[in-house]
Motif scaffolding. Structure first.
Motif, PDB file in Angstrom:
ATOM      1  N   GLY A 180       1.051  -1.499   0.316  1.00 36.92           N
ATOM      2  CA  GLY A 180      -0.036  -0.038   0.130  1.00 36.92           C
ATOM      3  C   GLY A 180       0.802   1.381   0.063  1.00 36.92           C
ATOM      4  O   GLY A 180      -0.110   2.674  -0.302  1.00 36.92           O
ATOM      5  N   PHE A 181       2.114   1.114  -0.259  1.00 31.42           N
ATOM      6  CA  PHE A 181       2.987   2.467  -0.236  1.00 31.42           C
ATOM      7  C   PHE A 181       2.519   3.174  -1.485  1.00 31.42           C
ATOM      8  O   PHE A 181       2.504   2.721  -2.473  1.00 31.42           O
ATOM      9  N   ILE A 182       2.990   4.211  -1.285  1.00 29.33           N
ATOM     10  CA  ILE A 182       3.469   5.295  -2.987  1.00 29.33           C
ATOM     11  C   ILE A 182       5.205   4.988  -2.454  1.00 29.33           C
ATOM     12  O   ILE A 182       5.541   5.201  -2.335  1.00 29.33           O
ATOM     13  N   CYS A 183       5.232   4.291  -3.788  1.00 29.77           N
ATOM     14  CA  CYS A 183       6.752   3.866  -3.550  1.00 29.77           C
ATOM     15  C   CYS A 183       7.296   4.974  -5.435  1.00 29.77           C
ATOM     16  O   CYS A 183       7.076   5.352  -6.882  1.00 29.77           O
ATOM     17  N   VAL A 184       8.473   5.564  -5.461  1.00 29.48           N
ATOM     18  CA  VAL A 184       9.404   5.666  -6.157  1.00 29.48           C
ATOM     19  C   VAL A 184      10.595   4.723  -6.439  1.00 29.48           C
ATOM     20  O   VAL A 184      11.388   4.681  -5.442  1.00 29.48           O
ATOM     21  N   HIS A 185      10.946   4.304  -7.800  1.00 27.88           N
ATOM     22  CA  HIS A 185      11.789   4.186  -8.214  1.00 27.88           C
ATOM     23  C   HIS A 185      13.015   4.076  -8.160  1.00 27.88           C
ATOM     24  O   HIS A 185      12.842   4.693 -10.038  1.00 27.88           O
ATOM     25  N   VAL A 186      14.167   4.281  -7.920  1.00 24.13           N
ATOM     26  CA  VAL A 186      15.452   5.086  -8.310  1.00 24.13           C
ATOM     27  C   VAL A 186      16.035   4.385  -9.125  1.00 24.13           C
ATOM     28  O   VAL A 186      16.523   3.035  -8.719  1.00 24.13           O
ATOM     29  N   LYS A 187      16.213   5.221 -10.275  1.00 22.55           N
ATOM     30  CA  LYS A 187      17.291   4.849 -11.534  1.00 22.55           C
ATOM     31  C   LYS A 187      18.539   5.254 -11.938  1.00 22.55           C
ATOM     32  O   LYS A 187      18.471   6.535 -10.692  1.00 22.55           O
ATOM     33  N   GLU A 188      19.028   5.187 -12.450  1.00 25.65           N
ATOM     34  CA  GLU A 188      20.642   6.553 -12.835  1.00 25.65           C
ATOM     35  C   GLU A 188      19.725   7.412 -12.196  1.00 25.65           C
ATOM     36  O   GLU A 188      20.633   8.484 -12.377  1.00 25.65           O
ATOM     37  N   ASP A 189      19.066   8.028 -13.931  1.00 22.86           N
ATOM     38  CA  ASP A 189      18.452   8.814 -14.497  1.00 22.86           C
ATOM     39  C   ASP A 189      17.431   9.446 -13.670  1.00 22.86           C
ATOM     40  O   ASP A 189      16.515  11.017 -14.278  1.00 22.86           O
ATOM     41  N   THR A 190      16.970   8.733 -12.334  1.00 25.97           N
ATOM     42  CA  THR A 190      15.685   9.691 -11.654  1.00 25.97           C
ATOM     43  C   THR A 190      16.233  10.591 -11.236  1.00 25.97           C
ATOM     44  O   THR A 190      17.421  10.931 -10.695  1.00 25.97           O
ATOM     45  N   ASP A 191      15.293  12.193 -11.277  1.00 25.41           N
ATOM     46  CA  ASP A 191      15.458  13.291 -10.891  1.00 25.41           C
ATOM     47  C   ASP A 191      14.099  13.266  -9.495  1.00 25.41           C
ATOM     48  O   ASP A 191      12.804  12.990  -9.693  1.00 25.41           O
ATOM     49  N   LEU A 192      14.506  12.292  -8.570  1.00 24.99           N
ATOM     50  CA  LEU A 192      14.015  12.397  -7.263  1.00 24.99           C
ATOM     51  C   LEU A 192      13.010  13.657  -7.291  1.00 24.99           C
ATOM     52  O   LEU A 192      11.964  12.916  -6.531  1.00 24.99           O
ATOM     53  N   GLU A 193      13.917  14.734  -6.848  1.00 27.39           N
ATOM     54  CA  GLU A 193      12.170  16.083  -6.997  1.00 27.39           C
ATOM     55  C   GLU A 193      11.074  16.015  -7.480  1.00 27.39           C
ATOM     56  O   GLU A 193      10.594  16.290  -7.298  1.00 27.39           O
ATOM     57  N   LYS A 194      11.553  15.780  -8.363  1.00 33.19           N
ATOM     58  CA  LYS A 194      10.326  15.985  -9.444  1.00 33.19           C
ATOM     59  C   LYS A 194       9.409  14.645  -9.724  1.00 33.19           C
ATOM     60  O   LYS A 194       8.281  14.956  -9.867  1.00 33.19           O
ATOM     61  N   GLU A 195       9.831  13.705  -9.409  1.00 35.14           N
ATOM     62  CA  GLU A 195       9.446  12.793  -9.570  1.00 35.14           C
ATOM     63  C   GLU A 195       8.129  12.370  -7.867  1.00 35.14           C
ATOM     64  O   GLU A 195       7.757  12.535  -8.366  1.00 35.14           O
ATOM     65  N   LEU A 196       8.486  13.235  -6.499  1.00 34.99           N
ATOM     66  CA  LEU A 196       8.067  13.626  -5.582  1.00 34.99           C
ATOM     67  C   LEU A 196       7.058  14.869  -5.632  1.00 34.99           C
ATOM     68  O   LEU A 196       6.240  14.541  -5.248  1.00 34.99           O
ATOM     69  N   ARG A 197       7.752  15.437  -5.822  1.00 31.52           N
ATOM     70  CA  ARG A 197       6.652  16.702  -6.665  1.00 31.52           C
ATOM     71  C   ARG A 197       5.489  16.403  -7.358  1.00 31.52           C
ATOM     72  O   ARG A 197       4.497  16.769  -7.418  1.00 31.52           O
TER      73      ARG A 197
END
Length: 203
Positions: A180-197
């Motif tokens: 039930g978690f909301i997930c962000v799968h981090v890869k080499e090219d992931t823009d984490l801030e954008k994913e979270l926004r």
């Protein structure tokens, strides 16, 4: 559902760890190094230390199985700090931006209880979590076993559906999504801030 919590995995998300950082110079032979890491000092073997087996016991087990590689097997944990190359700056920058946000920050990591204190001592950003970190080696549980997520949820009285979980391992992401978690799968090219926004996280 409102996001209240953000949970970080560490290796591959905020820490750049890879045994190749040591063994590349040790072997000076990429083919031999890859053979060693794929067949002798495997991810599965290292994961048992992350699950709580002592480094000493894990080393002796592998030396007994592969005596011809004894020198290299013993070098593995003796040189572990060289394998922990650095923080991952762009993702740590995101963590630092979240430090004084409205969100509760947590860590959920597969990491040996014996080696994790070195990271805590040498990388100041871990203080941001204020000790709200679940370490597999301490719990004797390891992702992707769902039980370790339940340890986090129960200990800190949080809900999966109000929590973003960030990890670089797709198997872990799949289990977290089922829980039930909301997930962000981090890869080499992931823009984490954008994913979270994009999920609605406010900085």
């Amino acid at each position: 559902m409102t996001i209240k919590n953000i949970i970080f995995d560490f290796g591959g998300v905020v820490m750049d760890w890879d045994p190749r950082y040591f063994f590349k110079d040790h072997f000076n032979d990429d083919e031999k190094m890859e053979h060693f890491l794929e067949n002798i000092a495997t991810d599965e073997w290292n994961a048992e230390q992350d699950r709580g087996r002592t480094l000493a016991k894990g080393t002796e087990i592998q030396v007994a199985k592969h005596p011809e590689w004894e020198k290299e097997i013993r070098a593995y944990y003796d040189n572990w700090t060289t394998m922990l190359k650095s923080e991952i700056p762009h993702n740590v920058a995101v963590l630092r931006k979240l430090e004084h946000s409205k969100y509760h920050l947590f860590g959920l990591t597969n990491w040996s209880a014996e080696t994790f204190p070195y990271a805590l001592e040498n990388y100041d950003f871990f203080k941001i979590f204020q000790d709200k970190i679940v370490v597999s080696g301490t719990e004797k549980l390891i992702k992707p076993d769902p039980t370790i997520w339940n340890v986090l949820l129960d200990r800190y009285q949080i809900k999966a559906e109000e929590s973003v979980f960030i990890d670089d391992n797709f198997n872990n992401i799949k289990v977290a999504e089922i829980l039930g978690f909301i997930c962000v799968h981090v890869k080499e090219d992931t823009d984490l801030e954008k994913e979270l926004r994009d999920l609605g996280v406010e900085f």
